[in-house]
Design a protein around this motif. Structure first.
Motif, PDB file in Angstrom:
ATOM      1  N   THR A 104      30.704  19.347  41.756  1.00 33.40           N
ATOM      2  CA  THR A 104      29.832  20.481  42.081  1.00 33.40           C
ATOM      3  C   THR A 104      30.550  21.485  42.959  1.00 33.40           C
ATOM      4  O   THR A 104      30.502  22.702  42.734  1.00 33.40           O
ATOM      5  CB  THR A 104      28.559  19.988  42.801  1.00 33.40           C
ATOM      6  N   THR A 105      31.259  20.980  43.976  1.00 35.92           N
ATOM      7  CA  THR A 105      31.881  21.847  44.977  1.00 35.92           C
ATOM      8  C   THR A 105      33.137  22.522  44.452  1.00 35.92           C
ATOM      9  O   THR A 105      33.517  23.602  44.933  1.00 35.92           O
ATOM     10  CB  THR A 105      32.204  21.019  46.241  1.00 35.92           C
ATOM     11  N   LEU A 106      33.791  21.921  43.457  1.00 38.88           N
ATOM     12  CA  LEU A 106      35.006  22.522  42.894  1.00 38.88           C
ATOM     13  C   LEU A 106      34.775  23.960  42.426  1.00 38.88           C
ATOM     14  O   LEU A 106      35.662  24.807  42.539  1.00 38.88           O
ATOM     15  CB  LEU A 106      35.515  21.680  41.717  1.00 38.88           C
ATOM     16  N   VAL A 107      33.585  24.225  41.909  1.00 40.10           N
ATOM     17  CA  VAL A 107      33.273  25.570  41.420  1.00 40.10           C
ATOM     18  C   VAL A 107      33.365  26.593  42.549  1.00 40.10           C
ATOM     19  O   VAL A 107      33.685  27.765  42.322  1.00 40.10           O
ATOM     20  CB  VAL A 107      31.860  25.585  40.795  1.00 40.10           C
ATOM     21  N   MET A 108      33.090  26.130  43.798  1.00 40.49           N
ATOM     22  CA  MET A 108      33.041  27.037  44.946  1.00 40.49           C
ATOM     23  C   MET A 108      34.374  27.161  45.682  1.00 40.49           C
ATOM     24  O   MET A 108      34.495  27.975  46.601  1.00 40.49           O
ATOM     25  CB  MET A 108      31.962  26.558  45.933  1.00 40.49           C
ATOM     26  N   THR A 109      35.353  26.363  45.320  1.00 44.92           N
ATOM     27  CA  THR A 109      36.657  26.470  45.965  1.00 44.92           C
ATOM     28  C   THR A 109      37.331  27.778  45.552  1.00 44.92           C
ATOM     29  O   THR A 109      36.916  28.445  44.598  1.00 44.92           O
ATOM     30  CB  THR A 109      37.565  25.296  45.566  1.00 44.92           C
ATOM     31  N   LYS A 110      38.412  28.148  46.253  1.00 47.90           N
ATOM     32  CA  LYS A 110      39.153  29.363  45.884  1.00 47.90           C
ATOM     33  C   LYS A 110      39.647  29.277  44.448  1.00 47.90           C
ATOM     34  O   LYS A 110      39.595  30.256  43.698  1.00 47.90           O
ATOM     35  CB  LYS A 110      40.323  29.568  46.846  1.00 47.90           C
ATOM     36  N   TRP A 111      40.114  28.092  44.066  1.00 50.91           N
ATOM     37  CA  TRP A 111      40.597  27.904  42.697  1.00 50.91           C
ATOM     38  C   TRP A 111      39.445  28.052  41.706  1.00 50.91           C
ATOM     39  O   TRP A 111      39.580  28.712  40.661  1.00 50.91           O
ATOM     40  CB  TRP A 111      41.229  26.530  42.556  1.00 50.91           C
ATOM     41  N   GLY A 112      38.280  27.463  42.032  1.00 51.45           N
ATOM     42  CA  GLY A 112      37.131  27.543  41.141  1.00 51.45           C
ATOM     43  C   GLY A 112      36.628  28.966  40.993  1.00 51.45           C
ATOM     44  O   GLY A 112      36.301  29.417  39.891  1.00 51.45           O
ATOM     45  N   ARG A 113      36.563  29.696  42.112  1.00 51.39           N
ATOM     46  CA  ARG A 113      36.127  31.090  42.055  1.00 51.39           C
ATOM     47  C   ARG A 113      37.113  31.939  41.248  1.00 51.39           C
ATOM     48  O   ARG A 113      36.715  32.790  40.445  1.00 51.39           O
ATOM     49  CB  ARG A 113      35.997  31.655  43.460  1.00 51.39           C
TER      50      ARG A 113
ATOM     51  N   THR B 161      36.623  31.194  37.538  1.00 51.62           N
ATOM     52  CA  THR B 161      35.387  31.780  37.012  1.00 51.62           C
ATOM     53  C   THR B 161      35.508  33.294  36.872  1.00 51.62           C
ATOM     54  O   THR B 161      35.152  33.872  35.838  1.00 51.62           O
ATOM     55  CB  THR B 161      34.198  31.437  37.926  1.00 51.62           C
ATOM     56  N   THR B 162      36.028  33.950  37.923  1.00 48.84           N
ATOM     57  CA  THR B 162      36.147  35.415  37.897  1.00 48.84           C
ATOM     58  C   THR B 162      37.055  35.873  36.771  1.00 48.84           C
ATOM     59  O   THR B 162      36.754  36.839  36.059  1.00 48.84           O
ATOM     60  CB  THR B 162      36.672  35.936  39.251  1.00 48.84           C
ATOM     61  N   ASN B 163      38.151  35.177  36.588  1.00 47.07           N
ATOM     62  CA  ASN B 163      39.102  35.618  35.566  1.00 47.07           C
ATOM     63  C   ASN B 163      38.638  35.292  34.149  1.00 47.07           C
ATOM     64  O   ASN B 163      38.936  36.054  33.222  1.00 47.07           O
ATOM     65  CB  ASN B 163      40.485  35.017  35.842  1.00 47.07           C
ATOM     66  N   ILE B 164      37.898  34.213  33.981  1.00 42.98           N
ATOM     67  CA  ILE B 164      37.289  33.968  32.671  1.00 42.98           C
ATOM     68  C   ILE B 164      36.293  35.084  32.363  1.00 42.98           C
ATOM     69  O   ILE B 164      36.251  35.624  31.249  1.00 42.98           O
ATOM     70  CB  ILE B 164      36.596  32.589  32.638  1.00 42.98           C
TER      71      ILE B 164
END
Length: 380
Positions: free
Chosen positions: A310-319, A322-325
């Motif tokens: 769940t938290t991976l989505v909120m990490t810098k890598w996850g953000r 998501t933003t680049n997709i």
């Protein structure tokens, strides 16, 4: 608003939601993005972002007054843009909560909803109103727990369609009803409900006093109103530039006219006639695990493997991912224009909320239970 005019506006909003999101509900963020109407989504995003100054210093009093006067348009535009991102990153209950050691994220969210139901003493057979019900996450949990009949009030047609669909999936369609309405003019008679609650929703109102007065009106004498409220704490200093920027980011990223104080909330309750039975800031209970850890992507505080996912989505890598997709999908036309801007403003929202928590100047869960006196006169 007359019933005929309200019905017409309701039909228009449903038609708009279908034009924006597609006629059928999709599963998953990427499917939802691909189904959106590009032209309508672009207009919606322009409507929302036009109501803000570029930063805290340029967000004028006139901007705030404009947002307050057009709060319904503001909030509708926001949730038309943000709902799918919320579900993708957070789940089907749009709120914060406390975390106990060893407690998994989604179980903590449910406990937070149960806490509200228990403090309000919601019983089977009671008529309950959920003010600003979102997609119905707390309503479903409380219905399962208590056996009460709950009406969810929401002014966003897209969220209401989702709420109804989820209620059917959980065999709750006989206990739950979801209606479209403005919480500044609740479409029910005086003294209708035994209990009323709001979960991080009334912060969207142009004034606390306005929405609390409507809740007071439709609540039965002796009935209780429980709420998790977004507020600035007593530590907030409006002359502190850092504090001002945090407050501006919270408001911009979460569709708030402004962020009012705990004192404002308590004063408004008393002014409309409520007696305050219980009040506490659940964000300031000395918890070892911070209430905002999932939003800041702090994997060190995760309790279970599911929490890590769940938290991976909120990490810098996850953000970043998501933003680049979103950027790629928007560029090739599989996501509507404004998708990346929506994702970026939600990151501002998250960062500002976390900063407010770290500074101790903001709480998303000032909790209170207020009682309408037995002797309360019926409003004309």
């Amino acid at each position: 608003m007359k019933r005929s005019e309200y019905s017409r506006k309701h039909a228009e909003d449903i038609a708009y939601a279908k034009a924006l999101h597609g006629s059928q509900l999709k599963k998953g963020l990427w499917s939802n993005l691909r189904s959106k109407n590009n032209d309508v989504y672009s207009v919606t995003s322009n409507t929302y972002f036009s109501m803000w100054g570029k930063d805290a210093n340029n967000d004028t009093e006139e901007n705030e007054k404009d947002r307050a006067s057009r709060y319904s348009t503001l909030v509708n535009a926001y949730y038309n843009l943000a709902t799918d991102f919320y579900e993708y990153g957070w789940g089907k209950s749009f709120h914060f909560c406390r975390f106990y050691p060893g407690e998994e994220f989604h179980l903590a969210m449910k406990r937070h909803e149960y806490f509200l139901a228990l403090k309000l003493d919601i019983q089977p057979g009671m008529k309950v109103l959920d003010v600003g019900c979102g997609v119905g996450g707390p309503a479903r949990a409380i219905a399962h727990l208590t056996g009460a009949s709950i009406i969810g009030l929401n002014n966003n047609a897209y969220q209401l369609e989702k709420a109804r669909d989820y209620a059917v999936q959980e065999d709750l369609s006989k206990q739950l009803e979801f209606i479209k309405g403005d919480f500044m003019a609740i479409p029910f008679d005086d003294n209708t409900f035994d209990r009323i609650y709001a979960v991080e929703a009334t912060c969207h109102a142009p004034t606390f006093e306005g929405v609390y007065a409507e809740i007071y009106r439709v609540l039965k004498p002796g009935g209780k109103f429980g709420c998790y409220e977004w507020c600035m704490t007593e530590n907030y200093d409006p002359t502190n530039q850092k504090h001002k920027e945090i407050a501006h980011g919270i408001a911009l990223g979460n569709s708030l006219p402004d962020v009012r104080s705990i004192a404002d909330s308590l004063e408004a309750l008393k002014n409309v006639g409520f007696q305050i039975e219980l009040q506490m800031d659940l964000a300031n209970q000395g918890d070892r695990i911070t209430w905002y850890y999932p939003l800041e992507g702090d994997l060190r505080q995760c309790q279970t493997l599911r929490d890590v996912l769940t938290t991976l989505v909120m990490t810098k890598w996850g953000r970043f991912t998501t933003t680049n997709i979103c950027r790629v999908l928007e560029k090739i036309g599989l996501a509507p224009k404004g998708t990346v801007q929506t994702q970026e403003v939600l990151e501002v929202a998250g960062d500002s909320v976390v900063a407010g928590g770290r500074e101790g100047i903001f709480t998303p869960m000032f909790f209170f239970v207020a009682v309408k006196p037995e002797t309360a006169a019926t409003n004309a």
